[in-house]
Scaffold this motif. Structure first.
Motif, PDB file in Angstrom:
ATOM      1  N   PRO A  65      21.403  64.751  90.145  1.00  0.00           N
ATOM      2  CA  PRO A  65      21.789  64.635  88.734  1.00  0.00           C
ATOM      3  C   PRO A  65      21.104  63.445  88.053  1.00  0.00           C
ATOM      4  CG  PRO A  65      23.735  64.943  90.112  1.00  0.00           C
ATOM      5  CD  PRO A  65      22.570  64.727  91.031  1.00  0.00           C
ATOM      6  N   GLY A  66      20.552  63.696  86.869  1.00  0.00           N
ATOM      7  CA  GLY A  66      19.920  62.637  86.091  1.00  0.00           C
ATOM      8  C   GLY A  66      18.495  62.317  86.485  1.00  0.00           C
ATOM      9  N   ASN A  67      18.024  62.811  87.621  1.00  0.00           N
ATOM     10  CA  ASN A  67      16.636  62.566  88.043  1.00  0.00           C
ATOM     11  C   ASN A  67      15.741  63.661  87.501  1.00  0.00           C
ATOM     12  OD1 ASN A  67      17.438  60.341  89.459  1.00  0.00           O
ATOM     13  ND2 ASN A  67      17.324  61.309  91.466  1.00  0.00           N
ATOM     14  N   THR A  83      22.490  67.340  84.195  1.00  0.00           N
ATOM     15  CA  THR A  83      23.675  66.500  84.251  1.00  0.00           C
ATOM     16  C   THR A  83      24.842  67.386  84.674  1.00  0.00           C
ATOM     17  OG1 THR A  83      24.124  66.868  81.897  1.00  0.00           O
ATOM     18  CG2 THR A  83      22.874  64.884  82.482  1.00  0.00           C
ATOM     19  N   VAL A  84      25.829  66.773  85.298  1.00  0.00           N
ATOM     20  CA  VAL A  84      27.015  67.502  85.729  1.00  0.00           C
ATOM     21  C   VAL A  84      28.023  67.460  84.586  1.00  0.00           C
ATOM     22  CG1 VAL A  84      28.877  67.647  87.418  1.00  0.00           C
ATOM     23  CG2 VAL A  84      26.594  66.902  88.129  1.00  0.00           C
ATOM     24  N   GLU A  85      28.382  68.638  84.096  1.00  0.00           N
ATOM     25  CA  GLU A  85      29.334  68.772  83.000  1.00  0.00           C
ATOM     26  C   GLU A  85      30.557  69.536  83.503  1.00  0.00           C
ATOM     27  OE1 GLU A  85      28.596  67.363  80.059  1.00  0.00           O
ATOM     28  OE2 GLU A  85      26.584  66.794  80.738  1.00  0.00           O
ATOM     29  N   GLN A  86      31.595  69.582  82.702  1.00  0.00           N
ATOM     30  CA  GLN A  86      32.814  70.281  83.100  1.00  0.00           C
ATOM     31  C   GLN A  86      32.564  71.773  83.315  1.00  0.00           C
ATOM     32  OE1 GLN A  86      36.051  69.760  80.372  1.00  0.00           O
ATOM     33  NE2 GLN A  86      37.538  70.710  81.735  1.00  0.00           N
ATOM     34  N   ASP A  87      31.695  72.394  82.504  1.00  0.00           N
ATOM     35  CA  ASP A  87      31.432  73.835  82.592  1.00  0.00           C
ATOM     36  C   ASP A  87      30.374  74.200  83.624  1.00  0.00           C
ATOM     37  OD1 ASP A  87      33.268  74.155  80.570  1.00  0.00           O
ATOM     38  OD2 ASP A  87      31.750  74.309  78.994  1.00  0.00           O
ATOM     39  N   GLY A  88      29.676  73.227  84.188  1.00  0.00           N
ATOM     40  CA  GLY A  88      28.614  73.496  85.152  1.00  0.00           C
ATOM     41  C   GLY A  88      27.513  72.455  85.054  1.00  0.00           C
ATOM     42  N   TYR A  89      26.351  72.781  85.591  1.00  0.00           N
ATOM     43  CA  TYR A  89      25.216  71.863  85.532  1.00  0.00           C
ATOM     44  C   TYR A  89      24.431  72.167  84.255  1.00  0.00           C
ATOM     45  CZ  TYR A  89      25.831  70.556  90.462  1.00  0.00           C
ATOM     46  OH  TYR A  89      26.306  70.087  91.651  1.00  0.00           O
ATOM     47  N   ARG A  90      24.314  71.177  83.375  1.00  0.00           N
ATOM     48  CA  ARG A  90      23.536  71.352  82.145  1.00  0.00           C
ATOM     49  C   ARG A  90      22.090  71.004  82.471  1.00  0.00           C
ATOM     50  NH1 ARG A  90      21.681  68.832  77.427  1.00  0.00           N
ATOM     51  NH2 ARG A  90      21.745  70.248  75.644  1.00  0.00           N
ATOM     52  N   VAL A  91      21.250  72.034  82.495  1.00  0.00           N
ATOM     53  CA  VAL A  91      19.845  71.895  82.849  1.00  0.00           C
ATOM     54  C   VAL A  91      19.025  71.809  81.567  1.00  0.00           C
ATOM     55  CG1 VAL A  91      17.895  72.991  84.028  1.00  0.00           C
ATOM     56  CG2 VAL A  91      20.212  73.232  84.940  1.00  0.00           C
ATOM     57  N   PRO A 105       7.057  69.483  71.363  1.00  0.00           N
ATOM     58  CA  PRO A 105       7.602  69.970  72.632  1.00  0.00           C
ATOM     59  C   PRO A 105       8.601  71.093  72.413  1.00  0.00           C
ATOM     60  CG  PRO A 105       8.603  67.882  72.033  1.00  0.00           C
ATOM     61  CD  PRO A 105       7.550  68.166  71.002  1.00  0.00           C
ATOM     62  N   LEU A 106       8.782  71.858  73.457  1.00  0.00           N
ATOM     63  CA  LEU A 106       9.766  72.931  73.499  1.00  0.00           C
ATOM     64  C   LEU A 106      10.846  72.495  74.480  1.00  0.00           C
ATOM     65  CD1 LEU A 106      10.630  75.923  72.996  1.00  0.00           C
ATOM     66  CD2 LEU A 106       9.249  76.486  74.986  1.00  0.00           C
ATOM     67  N   ARG A 107      12.099  72.553  74.061  1.00  0.00           N
ATOM     68  CA  ARG A 107      13.209  72.167  74.934  1.00  0.00           C
ATOM     69  C   ARG A 107      14.079  73.389  75.186  1.00  0.00           C
ATOM     70  NH1 ARG A 107      15.555  67.269  72.951  1.00  0.00           N
ATOM     71  NH2 ARG A 107      13.945  66.349  74.231  1.00  0.00           N
ATOM     72  N   ILE A 108      14.374  73.633  76.449  1.00  0.00           N
ATOM     73  CA  ILE A 108      15.223  74.736  76.869  1.00  0.00           C
ATOM     74  C   ILE A 108      16.408  74.128  77.597  1.00  0.00           C
ATOM     75  CG2 ILE A 108      15.362  76.803  78.304  1.00  0.00           C
ATOM     76  CD1 ILE A 108      12.169  76.782  77.938  1.00  0.00           C
ATOM     77  N   ALA A 109      17.611  74.490  77.175  1.00  0.00           N
ATOM     78  CA  ALA A 109      18.818  73.956  77.815  1.00  0.00           C
ATOM     79  C   ALA A 109      19.733  75.117  78.179  1.00  0.00           C
ATOM     80  CB  ALA A 109      19.534  72.989  76.885  1.00  0.00           C
ATOM     81  N   SER A 110      20.340  75.014  79.359  1.00  0.00           N
ATOM     82  CA  SER A 110      21.253  76.048  79.830  1.00  0.00           C
ATOM     83  C   SER A 110      22.254  75.412  80.783  1.00  0.00           C
ATOM     84  CB  SER A 110      20.468  77.142  80.545  1.00  0.00           C
ATOM     85  OG  SER A 110      21.333  78.172  80.973  1.00  0.00           O
ATOM     86  N   THR A 111      23.460  75.929  80.787  1.00  0.00           N
ATOM     87  CA  THR A 111      24.469  75.469  81.736  1.00  0.00           C
ATOM     88  C   THR A 111      24.596  76.510  82.836  1.00  0.00           C
ATOM     89  OG1 THR A 111      25.639  74.295  79.989  1.00  0.00           O
ATOM     90  CG2 THR A 111      26.864  74.736  82.014  1.00  0.00           C
ATOM     91  N   LEU A 112      24.367  76.074  84.076  1.00  0.00           N
ATOM     92  CA  LEU A 112      24.372  76.988  85.214  1.00  0.00           C
ATOM     93  C   LEU A 112      25.606  76.780  86.085  1.00  0.00           C
ATOM     94  CD1 LEU A 112      20.643  76.744  86.363  1.00  0.00           C
ATOM     95  CD2 LEU A 112      21.679  78.404  84.813  1.00  0.00           C
ATOM     96  N   ASP A 164      26.291  73.112  95.154  1.00  0.00           N
ATOM     97  CA  ASP A 164      26.176  71.803  94.521  1.00  0.00           C
ATOM     98  C   ASP A 164      24.731  71.348  94.378  1.00  0.00           C
ATOM     99  OD1 ASP A 164      28.916  71.577  94.282  1.00  0.00           O
ATOM    100  OD2 ASP A 164      29.162  70.524  96.190  1.00  0.00           O
ATOM    101  N   ALA A 165      23.786  72.185  94.773  1.00  0.00           N
ATOM    102  CA  ALA A 165      22.364  71.816  94.703  1.00  0.00           C
ATOM    103  C   ALA A 165      21.693  72.523  93.532  1.00  0.00           C
ATOM    104  CB  ALA A 165      21.661  72.192  96.004  1.00  0.00           C
ATOM    105  N   LEU A 166      20.702  71.846  92.955  1.00  0.00           N
ATOM    106  CA  LEU A 166      19.857  72.458  91.938  1.00  0.00           C
ATOM    107  C   LEU A 166      18.431  72.390  92.467  1.00  0.00           C
ATOM    108  CD1 LEU A 166      20.278  73.572  88.967  1.00  0.00           C
ATOM    109  CD2 LEU A 166      18.975  71.565  88.324  1.00  0.00           C
ATOM    110  N   VAL A 167      17.796  73.551  92.572  1.00  0.00           N
ATOM    111  CA  VAL A 167      16.462  73.655  93.164  1.00  0.00           C
ATOM    112  C   VAL A 167      15.498  74.169  92.107  1.00  0.00           C
ATOM    113  CG1 VAL A 167      15.093  74.692  95.020  1.00  0.00           C
ATOM    114  CG2 VAL A 167      17.501  74.128  95.408  1.00  0.00           C
TER     115      VAL A 167
END
Length: 126
Positions: free
Chosen positions: A26-28, A44-52, A64-71, A99-102
Motif C-alpha cells: 500500500p502506498g508504494n 491505498t487500503v480503503e473501507q470498500d477495498g483497495y483503491r488502485v 496524463p490519463l488517470r484511471i482509478a478503481s476500487t478492487l 490481501d495482495a495486489l499484483v
C-alpha cells in the motif's frame, strides 16, 4: 482466485519471457510502460477495498490519463493500448488476490484470428 493460482498465472507470463509481475505494498508506486505511455500504479487500503490509481502519459508535454478503481478480493483491472491495424493491443493487468495486489508488466494481447464473415453466394443459398 487463490493466491497460488495467481502466482501460476503470472509465472506463465514469466516462463514465456514476455512479462513479469510485481506485488505492491500500500502506498508504494510501481512504474509501468505501455507502448508509448509511461506511468505509475499505486493503491491505498480503503473501507470498500483497495483503491488502485494508474496515471499514464505519452510524453512530458502530454496531459496524463488517470484511471482509478476500487478492487475487492478476486477482482482485476486491465489497462490496454490498441495496436495498429492487424496488431494486438498492449495490456497490463492489476489483480487483487486476497490481501495482495499484483501488477503484470505490459504484454501484447493474444492475437485473435480474424475471420471474414462476409456471406458468400453459397452461404446465402443463392
Amino acid at each position: 482466485m487463490t493466491r497460488l493460482f495467481a502466482e501460476f498465472a503470472f509465472a506463465g507470463l514469466v516462463w514465456t519471457g514476455t512479462s513479469a509481475a510485481a506485488e505492491l505494498a500500500p502506498g508504494n508506486g510501481h512504474s509501468v510502460h505501455l507502448a508509448a505511455f509511461d506511468g505509475v500504479v499505486y493503491y491505498t487500503v480503503e473501507q470498500d477495498g483497495y483503491r488502485v490509481v494508474a496515471t499514464l502519459a505519452s510524453g512530458s508535454d502530454a496531459l496524463p490519463l488517470r484511471i482509478a478503481s476500487t478492487l475487492a478480493p478476486g477482482q482485476h483491472l486491465t489497462i490496454s493500448v490498441p495496436g495498429s491495424a492487424g496488431q494486438p493491443s498492449i495490456d497490463f493487468e492489476i489483480l487483487r488476490d486476497g490481501d495482495a495486489l499484483v501488477v503484470s508488466d505490459a504484454i501484447p494481447a493474444a492475437v485473435v484470428d480474424l475471420v471474414d464473415v462476409t456471406p458468400t453466394r453459397g452461404a446465402l443459398g443463392k
